[in-house]
Design a protein around this motif. Sequence first.
Motif, PDB file in Angstrom:
ATOM      1  N   LEU A  85     -26.068 -33.618   8.116  1.00  9.74           N
ATOM      2  CA  LEU A  85     -26.290 -34.857   8.078  1.00  9.74           C
ATOM      3  C   LEU A  85     -25.256 -35.683   7.578  1.00  9.74           C
ATOM      4  CD1 LEU A  85     -29.839 -34.889   6.961  1.00  9.74           C
ATOM      5  CD2 LEU A  85     -29.045 -35.296   9.205  1.00  9.74           C
ATOM      6  N   GLY A  86     -23.941 -35.161   7.356  1.00  7.25           N
ATOM      7  CA  GLY A  86     -22.808 -35.984   7.196  1.00  7.25           C
ATOM      8  C   GLY A  86     -22.612 -36.263   5.491  1.00  7.25           C
ATOM      9  N   LEU A  87     -23.369 -35.565   4.468  1.00 10.18           N
ATOM     10  CA  LEU A  87     -23.093 -35.528   3.149  1.00 10.18           C
ATOM     11  C   LEU A  87     -22.330 -34.301   2.690  1.00 10.18           C
ATOM     12  CD1 LEU A  87     -23.494 -37.236   0.691  1.00 10.18           C
ATOM     13  CD2 LEU A  87     -25.977 -35.905   0.378  1.00 10.18           C
ATOM     14  N   TYR A  88     -21.252 -34.560   2.002  1.00  8.89           N
ATOM     15  CA  TYR A  88     -20.608 -33.475   1.321  1.00  8.89           C
ATOM     16  C   TYR A  88     -20.416 -33.653  -0.124  1.00  8.89           C
ATOM     17  CZ  TYR A  88     -19.354 -32.883   6.202  1.00  8.89           C
ATOM     18  OH  TYR A  88     -19.432 -32.403   7.471  1.00  8.89           O
ATOM     19  N   LEU A  89     -20.416 -32.765  -0.827  1.00  7.83           N
ATOM     20  CA  LEU A  89     -20.267 -32.752  -2.319  1.00  7.83           C
ATOM     21  C   LEU A  89     -18.940 -32.055  -2.649  1.00  7.83           C
ATOM     22  CD1 LEU A  89     -21.186 -33.288  -5.169  1.00  7.83           C
ATOM     23  CD2 LEU A  89     -22.176 -31.007  -5.181  1.00  7.83           C
ATOM     24  N   VAL A  90     -17.894 -33.009  -3.113  1.00  5.47           N
ATOM     25  CA  VAL A  90     -16.812 -32.394  -3.738  1.00  5.47           C
ATOM     26  C   VAL A  90     -16.840 -32.250  -5.276  1.00  5.47           C
ATOM     27  CG1 VAL A  90     -14.277 -32.704  -4.027  1.00  5.47           C
ATOM     28  CG2 VAL A  90     -15.619 -33.786  -1.957  1.00  5.47           C
ATOM     29  N   PRO A  91     -16.951 -30.716  -5.611  1.00  4.36           N
ATOM     30  CA  PRO A  91     -17.220 -30.489  -6.825  1.00  4.36           C
ATOM     31  C   PRO A  91     -16.038 -31.026  -7.775  1.00  4.36           C
ATOM     32  CG  PRO A  91     -17.366 -28.386  -5.626  1.00  4.36           C
ATOM     33  CD  PRO A  91     -16.846 -29.649  -4.571  1.00  4.36           C
ATOM     34  N   GLN A  92     -16.463 -31.063  -9.212  1.00  9.52           N
ATOM     35  CA  GLN A  92     -15.498 -31.729 -10.067  1.00  9.52           C
ATOM     36  C   GLN A  92     -14.554 -30.466 -10.634  1.00  9.52           C
ATOM     37  OE1 GLN A  92     -17.595 -33.753 -13.166  1.00  9.52           O
ATOM     38  NE2 GLN A  92     -18.689 -32.012 -13.732  1.00  9.52           N
ATOM     39  N   GLU A  93     -15.111 -29.262 -10.593  1.00  9.44           N
ATOM     40  CA  GLU A  93     -14.381 -28.280 -11.198  1.00  9.44           C
ATOM     41  C   GLU A  93     -13.242 -27.852 -10.309  1.00  9.44           C
ATOM     42  OE1 GLU A  93     -17.734 -28.142 -10.146  1.00  9.44           O
ATOM     43  OE2 GLU A  93     -18.712 -28.220 -12.105  1.00  9.44           O
ATOM     44  N   ALA A  94     -12.152 -27.826 -11.135  1.00  7.92           N
ATOM     45  CA  ALA A  94     -10.585 -27.768 -10.450  1.00  7.92           C
ATOM     46  C   ALA A  94     -10.454 -26.287  -9.967  1.00  7.92           C
ATOM     47  CB  ALA A  94      -9.648 -28.213 -11.420  1.00  7.92           C
ATOM     48  N   HIS A  95     -11.211 -25.356 -10.934  1.00 10.80           N
ATOM     49  CA  HIS A  95     -10.850 -23.790 -10.834  1.00 10.80           C
ATOM     50  C   HIS A  95     -11.446 -23.450  -9.445  1.00 10.80           C
ATOM     51  CE1 HIS A  95     -15.096 -23.687 -12.077  1.00 10.80           C
ATOM     52  NE2 HIS A  95     -15.152 -22.702 -11.317  1.00 10.80           N
ATOM     53  N   ILE A  96     -12.021 -24.190  -8.397  1.00 13.54           N
ATOM     54  CA  ILE A  96     -12.548 -23.673  -7.333  1.00 13.54           C
ATOM     55  C   ILE A  96     -11.101 -23.742  -6.231  1.00 13.54           C
ATOM     56  CG2 ILE A  96     -14.668 -24.263  -7.704  1.00 13.54           C
ATOM     57  CD1 ILE A  96     -14.200 -26.383  -5.668  1.00 13.54           C
ATOM     58  N   LEU A  97     -10.236 -24.371  -6.418  1.00 13.58           N
ATOM     59  CA  LEU A  97      -9.036 -24.661  -5.805  1.00 13.58           C
ATOM     60  C   LEU A  97      -7.678 -24.330  -6.482  1.00 13.58           C
ATOM     61  CD1 LEU A  97      -9.875 -27.838  -3.938  1.00 13.58           C
ATOM     62  CD2 LEU A  97     -10.095 -25.388  -2.954  1.00 13.58           C
ATOM     63  N   PRO A  98      -7.626 -23.079  -7.250  1.00 10.64           N
ATOM     64  CA  PRO A  98      -6.610 -22.991  -8.159  1.00 10.64           C
ATOM     65  C   PRO A  98      -5.233 -22.779  -7.553  1.00 10.64           C
ATOM     66  CG  PRO A  98      -7.569 -20.837  -7.471  1.00 10.64           C
ATOM     67  CD  PRO A  98      -8.316 -22.035  -6.834  1.00 10.64           C
ATOM     68  N   ASN A  99      -4.966 -22.848  -6.412  1.00  9.89           N
ATOM     69  CA  ASN A  99      -3.601 -22.648  -5.788  1.00  9.89           C
ATOM     70  C   ASN A  99      -3.029 -23.845  -5.207  1.00  9.89           C
ATOM     71  OD1 ASN A  99      -3.590 -20.031  -6.790  1.00  9.89           O
ATOM     72  ND2 ASN A  99      -4.395 -19.447  -4.858  1.00  9.89           N
ATOM     73  N   GLN A 100      -3.927 -25.036  -5.318  1.00 11.49           N
ATOM     74  CA  GLN A 100      -3.479 -26.298  -4.798  1.00 11.49           C
ATOM     75  C   GLN A 100      -3.365 -27.413  -5.849  1.00 11.49           C
ATOM     76  OE1 GLN A 100      -6.729 -27.131  -2.076  1.00 11.49           O
ATOM     77  NE2 GLN A 100      -5.598 -26.239  -0.494  1.00 11.49           N
ATOM     78  N   SER A 101      -2.321 -28.308  -5.459  1.00 14.00           N
ATOM     79  CA  SER A 101      -2.102 -29.395  -6.336  1.00 14.00           C
ATOM     80  C   SER A 101      -2.905 -30.321  -6.085  1.00 14.00           C
ATOM     81  CB  SER A 101      -0.516 -29.819  -6.057  1.00 14.00           C
ATOM     82  OG  SER A 101      -0.581 -30.467  -4.856  1.00 14.00           O
ATOM     83  N   VAL A 102      -2.906 -31.614  -6.777  1.00 14.73           N
ATOM     84  CA  VAL A 102      -3.563 -32.707  -6.624  1.00 14.73           C
ATOM     85  C   VAL A 102      -3.380 -33.200  -5.335  1.00 14.73           C
ATOM     86  CG1 VAL A 102      -4.273 -35.031  -7.491  1.00 14.73           C
ATOM     87  CG2 VAL A 102      -4.165 -33.100  -9.072  1.00 14.73           C
ATOM     88  N   LEU A 103      -2.291 -33.301  -4.718  1.00 15.89           N
ATOM     89  CA  LEU A 103      -1.715 -33.962  -3.381  1.00 15.89           C
ATOM     90  C   LEU A 103      -2.434 -33.165  -2.330  1.00 15.89           C
ATOM     91  CD1 LEU A 103      -0.169 -35.960  -1.836  1.00 15.89           C
ATOM     92  CD2 LEU A 103       1.846 -34.375  -2.369  1.00 15.89           C
ATOM     93  N   GLU A 104      -2.368 -31.921  -2.598  1.00 13.04           N
ATOM     94  CA  GLU A 104      -2.892 -30.992  -1.397  1.00 13.04           C
ATOM     95  C   GLU A 104      -4.511 -31.316  -1.204  1.00 13.04           C
ATOM     96  OE1 GLU A 104      -0.076 -27.068  -1.267  1.00 13.04           O
ATOM     97  OE2 GLU A 104      -1.387 -27.345  -3.149  1.00 13.04           O
TER      98      GLU A 104
END
Length: 104
Positions: A85-104
């Motif tokens: 239905l077009g609703l996505y949750l972007v989790p606040q936990e940074a550890h789920i993307l450990p190899n990406q910078s804020v820019l990425e």
Amino acid sequence: MTGSPVAGRVAKLTDVWKSYGAVPVLKGVSLVLQAGEVHALLGGNGAGKSSLMKIMSGVIASNAGAIEINGRALTHVSPALAQKLGLYLVPQEAHILPNQSVLE
């Protein structure tokens, strides 16, 4: 259960309640999100911000209340249905993307 969409309404939560055992986290929360609007949920730790977002995106279930996404009244929200239905949750936990910078 489906309803007719209200122009511009993305999501509507009405009188949503959630508790974990005897501990209430959400007590009758209502929220309407319109297309093109920007919202911020603010509150201290334990205020229920993450719980509300997880309910809306189907990660956890509410104990009571009504949820409507894109004009569709839902009795059960799953993450797959919310995404459909077009609703996505972007989790606040940074550890789920450990190899990406804020820019990425």
